[in-house]
Design an enzyme around this catalytic site. Sequence first.
Site, short mmCIF file in Angstrom:
data_model
loop_
_atom_site.label_atom_id
_atom_site.label_comp_id
_atom_site.label_asym_id
_atom_site.label_seq_id
_atom_site.Cartn_x
_atom_site.Cartn_y
_atom_site.Cartn_z
CG ASP A 288 0.19 2.81 4.39
OD1 ASP A 288 -0.58 1.74 4.30
OD2 ASP A 288 1.45 2.62 4.52
CG HIS B 78 -2.09 -1.01 3.75
ND1 HIS B 78 -0.98 -0.73 3.28
CD2 HIS B 78 -1.88 -2.56 3.14
CE1 HIS B 78 -0.28 -1.34 2.65
NE2 HIS B 78 -0.85 -2.45 2.56
CB SER C 109 -1.68 -3.82 -0.64
OG SER C 109 -1.95 -5.00 0.34
#
Length: 193
Positions: free
Chosen positions: A183, A169, A171
């Site tokens: 993802d 993931h 971010s």
Amino acid sequence: MKKSPAPAFLRPVVLTFCGLLLLPGPASAEAARPWWQPTSAFVQAGAAEHANAAVLGLTWDWSWRRDLGWGRFTGYWEVSFGRWASDAGGSSAHAWVTQVGITPVLRLYPGGGDTGWFGELGIGANLLLPIYRSDDKRFSTTFNFGDHLAVGRRFGERGAHEVTLRLQHFSNAGIKEPNPGEDFLQLRYGYRF
């Protein structure tokens, strides 16, 4: 204008990351190997909902390890360079993003030893240049965290080969909005020198 404090969920992430950075560096078990020489190289391919990624990288094993009754913990540093292609702009255009990252990774070999099945997790720092976008997502920062969970197997003579399935993931952990994250499901092959 007064800045708001960092979100509460970000503190454990930052503390974990800083704790991992305090662990010892590359392994010194092989006296003939200089500290700067990597212990393995890898190639990795991944797919997200609206993007694909191809990644190359190097790893440096830590000399740190902990043997418990049910397994062995160890780790490594990972440096990666990748290219992402998203579907931004419709089916005829692709947005290309370059990813450069460094990640400390913890690995567990159930049952002990340094070969066979393993699980791992890592949280690292990544630059995504230019800012990532797809048809339905737009990141707001070039700096992003990349965290992953993985399962894999080390095999062959000297345990020289590894195959790993990873869920990663990306971010910015709420540093700036929007922060949709992305993802990837990734397949990796690694070769130990």
